[in-house]
Design an enzyme around this catalytic site. Structure first.
Site, PDB file in Angstrom:
ATOM      1  N   ASN A 176       0.876  -1.166   0.000  1.00 27.25           N
ATOM      2  CA  ASN A 176       0.000   0.000   0.000  1.00 27.25           C
ATOM      3  C   ASN A 176       0.914   1.217   0.000  1.00 27.25           C
ATOM      4  O   ASN A 176       1.548   1.521   1.003  1.00 27.25           O
ATOM      5  CB  ASN A 176      -0.897  -0.019   1.246  1.00 27.25           C
ATOM      6  CG  ASN A 176      -1.701   1.265   1.401  1.00 27.25           C
ATOM      7  OD1 ASN A 176      -1.732   2.105   0.493  1.00 27.25           O
ATOM      8  ND2 ASN A 176      -2.344   1.430   2.546  1.00 27.25           N
ATOM      9  N   TRP A 177       0.985   1.864  -1.137  1.00 28.22           N
ATOM     10  CA  TRP A 177       1.921   2.999  -1.282  1.00 28.22           C
ATOM     11  C   TRP A 177       1.430   4.248  -0.567  1.00 28.22           C
ATOM     12  O   TRP A 177       2.190   5.197  -0.399  1.00 28.22           O
ATOM     13  CB  TRP A 177       2.132   3.303  -2.774  1.00 28.22           C
ATOM     14  CG  TRP A 177       2.953   2.300  -3.519  1.00 28.22           C
ATOM     15  CD1 TRP A 177       3.332   1.045  -3.102  1.00 28.22           C
ATOM     16  CD2 TRP A 177       3.528   2.472  -4.829  1.00 28.22           C
ATOM     17  NE1 TRP A 177       4.090   0.434  -4.063  1.00 28.22           N
ATOM     18  CE2 TRP A 177       4.225   1.278  -5.141  1.00 28.22           C
ATOM     19  CE3 TRP A 177       3.499   3.501  -5.766  1.00 28.22           C
ATOM     20  CZ2 TRP A 177       4.901   1.105  -6.352  1.00 28.22           C
ATOM     21  CZ3 TRP A 177       4.173   3.327  -6.968  1.00 28.22           C
ATOM     22  CH2 TRP A 177       4.870   2.144  -7.255  1.00 28.22           C
ATOM     23  N   LYS A 178       0.151   4.281  -0.213  1.00 28.19           N
ATOM     24  CA  LYS A 178      -0.440   5.474   0.422  1.00 28.19           C
ATOM     25  C   LYS A 178      -0.212   6.698  -0.483  1.00 28.19           C
ATOM     26  O   LYS A 178      -0.210   6.546  -1.694  1.00 28.19           O
ATOM     27  CB  LYS A 178       0.113   5.650   1.836  1.00 28.19           C
ATOM     28  CG  LYS A 178      -0.003   4.338   2.639  1.00 28.19           C
ATOM     29  CD  LYS A 178       0.175   4.491   4.116  1.00 28.19           C
ATOM     30  CE  LYS A 178      -0.016   3.136   4.792  1.00 28.19           C
ATOM     31  NZ  LYS A 178       0.077   3.187   6.251  1.00 28.19           N
TER      32      LYS A 178
ATOM     33  N   GLU B 259      -5.379  -4.870  10.341  1.00 26.25           N
ATOM     34  CA  GLU B 259      -4.328  -3.894  10.619  1.00 26.25           C
ATOM     35  C   GLU B 259      -4.610  -3.171  11.933  1.00 26.25           C
ATOM     36  O   GLU B 259      -5.385  -2.200  11.955  1.00 26.25           O
ATOM     37  CB  GLU B 259      -4.267  -2.854   9.497  1.00 26.25           C
ATOM     38  CG  GLU B 259      -3.997  -3.452   8.131  1.00 26.25           C
ATOM     39  CD  GLU B 259      -3.397  -2.416   7.169  1.00 26.25           C
ATOM     40  OE1 GLU B 259      -2.303  -2.682   6.665  1.00 26.25           O
ATOM     41  OE2 GLU B 259      -4.012  -1.355   6.970  1.00 26.25           O
TER      42      GLU B 259
ATOM     43  N   GLY C 153       2.671   2.129  10.742  1.00 26.43           N
ATOM     44  CA  GLY C 153       3.663   3.193  10.605  1.00 26.43           C
ATOM     45  C   GLY C 153       4.390   3.530  11.895  1.00 26.43           C
ATOM     46  O   GLY C 153       5.026   4.578  12.003  1.00 26.43           O
TER      47      GLY C 153
ATOM     48  N   GLY D 264       2.904  -1.245   4.188  1.00 24.99           N
ATOM     49  CA  GLY D 264       2.986   0.177   3.883  1.00 24.99           C
ATOM     50  C   GLY D 264       4.407   0.580   3.545  1.00 24.99           C
ATOM     51  O   GLY D 264       4.913   0.328   2.453  1.00 24.99           O
ATOM     52  N   GLY D 265       5.081   1.193   4.508  1.00 22.74           N
ATOM     53  CA  GLY D 265       6.422   1.753   4.320  1.00 22.74           C
ATOM     54  C   GLY D 265       7.394   0.847   3.578  1.00 22.74           C
ATOM     55  O   GLY D 265       8.073   1.293   2.639  1.00 22.74           O
TER      56      GLY D 265
ATOM     57  N   GLU E 131      -6.726   4.805   7.772  1.00 21.67           N
ATOM     58  CA  GLU E 131      -6.440   6.222   7.481  1.00 21.67           C
ATOM     59  C   GLU E 131      -7.634   6.870   6.778  1.00 21.67           C
ATOM     60  O   GLU E 131      -7.926   8.054   6.998  1.00 21.67           O
ATOM     61  CB  GLU E 131      -5.168   6.330   6.633  1.00 21.67           C
ATOM     62  CG  GLU E 131      -3.932   6.028   7.485  1.00 21.67           C
ATOM     63  CD  GLU E 131      -2.766   5.417   6.727  1.00 21.67           C
ATOM     64  OE1 GLU E 131      -2.750   5.468   5.483  1.00 21.67           O
ATOM     65  OE2 GLU E 131      -1.860   4.880   7.390  1.00 21.67           O
TER      66      GLU E 131
ATOM     67  N   SER F 128       3.476  -2.287  10.146  1.00 17.98           N
ATOM     68  CA  SER F 128       4.923  -2.390  10.360  1.00 17.98           C
ATOM     69  C   SER F 128       5.514  -3.740   9.954  1.00 17.98           C
ATOM     70  O   SER F 128       6.468  -4.214  10.574  1.00 17.98           O
ATOM     71  CB  SER F 128       5.266  -2.064  11.822  1.00 17.98           C
ATOM     72  OG  SER F 128       4.889  -0.733  12.120  1.00 17.98           O
TER      73      SER F 128
ATOM     74  N   HIS G 211      -9.459   1.446   4.678  1.00 22.26           N
ATOM     75  CA  HIS G 211      -8.199   1.574   5.423  1.00 22.26           C
ATOM     76  C   HIS G 211      -8.423   2.489   6.622  1.00 22.26           C
ATOM     77  O   HIS G 211      -9.185   3.458   6.533  1.00 22.26           O
ATOM     78  CB  HIS G 211      -7.094   2.132   4.512  1.00 22.26           C
ATOM     79  CG  HIS G 211      -5.747   2.018   5.135  1.00 22.26           C
ATOM     80  ND1 HIS G 211      -5.295   2.928   6.063  1.00 22.26           N
ATOM     81  CD2 HIS G 211      -4.768   1.087   4.987  1.00 22.26           C
ATOM     82  CE1 HIS G 211      -4.079   2.543   6.463  1.00 22.26           C
ATOM     83  NE2 HIS G 211      -3.733   1.440   5.824  1.00 22.26           N
TER      84      HIS G 211
HETATM   85  P1  13P Z   1       3.123   0.272   7.588  1.00 18.88           P
HETATM   86  O1  13P Z   1       3.581  -1.063   6.982  1.00 18.88           O
HETATM   87  O2  13P Z   1       3.898   1.434   7.084  1.00 18.88           O
HETATM   88  O3  13P Z   1       3.016   0.174   9.071  1.00 18.88           O
HETATM   89  O4  13P Z   1       1.636   0.498   7.043  1.00 18.88           O
HETATM   90  C1  13P Z   1       0.714  -0.522   7.157  1.00 18.88           C
HETATM   91  C2  13P Z   1      -0.491  -0.161   6.382  1.00 18.88           C
HETATM   92  O5  13P Z   1      -1.232   0.733   6.738  1.00 18.88           O
HETATM   93  C3  13P Z   1      -0.751  -0.906   5.149  1.00 18.88           C
HETATM   94  O6  13P Z   1      -2.022  -0.633   4.667  1.00 18.88           O
END
Ligand code: 13P
Length: 248
Positions: free
Chosen positions: A10-12, A167, A173, A234-235, A97, A213, A95
Site C-alpha cells: 500500500n503505497w499510500k 491492521e 507506521g 505500507g512503508g 487512514e 509495520s 483503510h
Molecule cells: P506500515 O507497513 O507502514 O506500518 O503500514 C501498514 C499499512 O497501513 C498498510 O495498509
C-alpha cells in the site's frame, strides 16, 4: 485446501507518476515469484502508468480507494468502472487512514465492497482496533462488528474471493508490529466470524492478511501462522525490502 498467499503493498500518498514507474521497474525483478500473489496498490493518478509498467510481470495492480456510485456529480471521486477500464484488479477498502481522515464508516465500507464485487474487482477489506480498544479488551468484539457490517448482503461466492486485511491501528507506521500471537489470534477470530456468517468452506477460502509495520524481519514468522495468508505492507513496500517480504 492450501490458500495462496497474497502480499500487497500500500503505497499510500507516495510517488508521482514518473517516480512510480521508476519504482516498479526497480522492484519488478525483486518480487518475481510463482509462489504468491503480488499486488501493488498505488495512488489513483499512478494507476495507468503502473498498469503499463507491470505488463508481462507477475504484479497485479490495486487502487487505494474508490467510490460506491457508478458515475455522476461526485467531484474528485474515482468510479469502479474507471478502475476496471484502467486494468485494476484489486481495491483497498476502509483503510484506517480513510476511516480517520476521510470519514469512512462501516456503512460506506459495505457499499464499496458490494460495488467492487459487482464490477469484478477484488476488495481488500481493512479492519483493526485502536490502542484504547486493545487495552480495554474489546478488540475481538470490535473487529467482528467491522466484519459483519462490511459483509452485509455479500454472497458466500463473493466472500470467498475477498481479501481481509487485519491492521491494528497502533501498529501502522509505528514500527510496533503486533506479536505473531496477537496477529494470529485476531486473524483466526475473523475466519471464525466468516464461518458463522457463511460456512466453513467460505472461511477456509477467504484470505486474511496482517498489516502494520511488516518488515523483511517480521514477515516469515507472521506469514507462517495458520490464519495469516500474507500481508498488507505500507512503508516497506516502497523499498527493495518488499522483495524480501514477498520472498519471505
Ligand atoms: P506500515 O507497513 O507502514 O506500518 O503500514 C501498514 C499499512 O497501513 C498498510 O495498509
Amino acid at each position: 485446501m492450501a490458500r495462496r498467499k497474497i502480499i500487497a503493498g500500500n503505497w499510500k500518498m507516495n510517488k508521482t507518476p514518473s517516480e512510480a514507474v521508476k519504482l516498479v521497474n526497480e522492484l519488478k525483478p525483486l518480487v518475481a515469484t510463482e509462489k504468491a500473489d503480488v499486488v501493488f496498490c498505488v495512488p489513483a493518478i499512478d494507476l495507468i502508468p503502473v498498469v503499463e509498467a507491470v505488463k508481462g510481470s507477475n504484479i497485479q495492480v490495486g487502487a487505494e480507494n474508490m467510490y460506491f456510485e457508478e458515475s455522476g456529480a461526485y467531484t474528485g471521486e474515482v468510479s469502479p468502472a474507471m478502475l476496471v477500464d484502467a486494468g485494476v484488479k484489486y481495491v483497498i477498502i476502509g483503510h484506517s487512514e480513510r476511516r480517520e481522515y476521510f470519514a469512512e464508516t462501516d456503512e460506506t465500507v459495505n457499499k464499496k465492497v458490494l460495488k467492487a464485487f459487482e464490477h469484478g474487482i477484488t476488495p481488500i477489506i481493512c479492519c483493526g482496533e485502536s490502542l484504547t480498544q486493545r487495552e480495554q479488551g474489546i478488540t475481538i468484539d470490535w473487529i467482528r462488528q467491522q466484519i459483519k457490517i462490511a459483509f452485509l448482503n455479500v454472497t458466500a461466492d463473493q466472500a470467498k474471493t475477498a481479501v481481509i486485511a487485519y491492521e491494528p491501528i497502533w501498529a501502522i507506521g509505528t514500527g510496533k508490529v503486533a506479536t505473531t500471537e496477537q496477529a494470529q489470534e485476531v486473524c483466526k477470530a475473523i475466519r471464525d466470524c466468516i464461518a458463522e456468517l457463511y460456512n466453513k468452506e467460505t472461511a477456509e477460502e477467504i484470505r486474511i492478511q496482517y498489516g502494520g509495520s511488516v518488515s523483511a524481519a517480521s514477515a516469515p514468522e507472521l506469514f507462517a501462522q495458520p490464519d495469516i495468508d500474507g500481508g498488507l505492507v505500507g512503508g516497506a513496500s516502497l523499498k527493495p525490502d518488499f522483495g524480501k517480504i514477498v520472498n519471505y
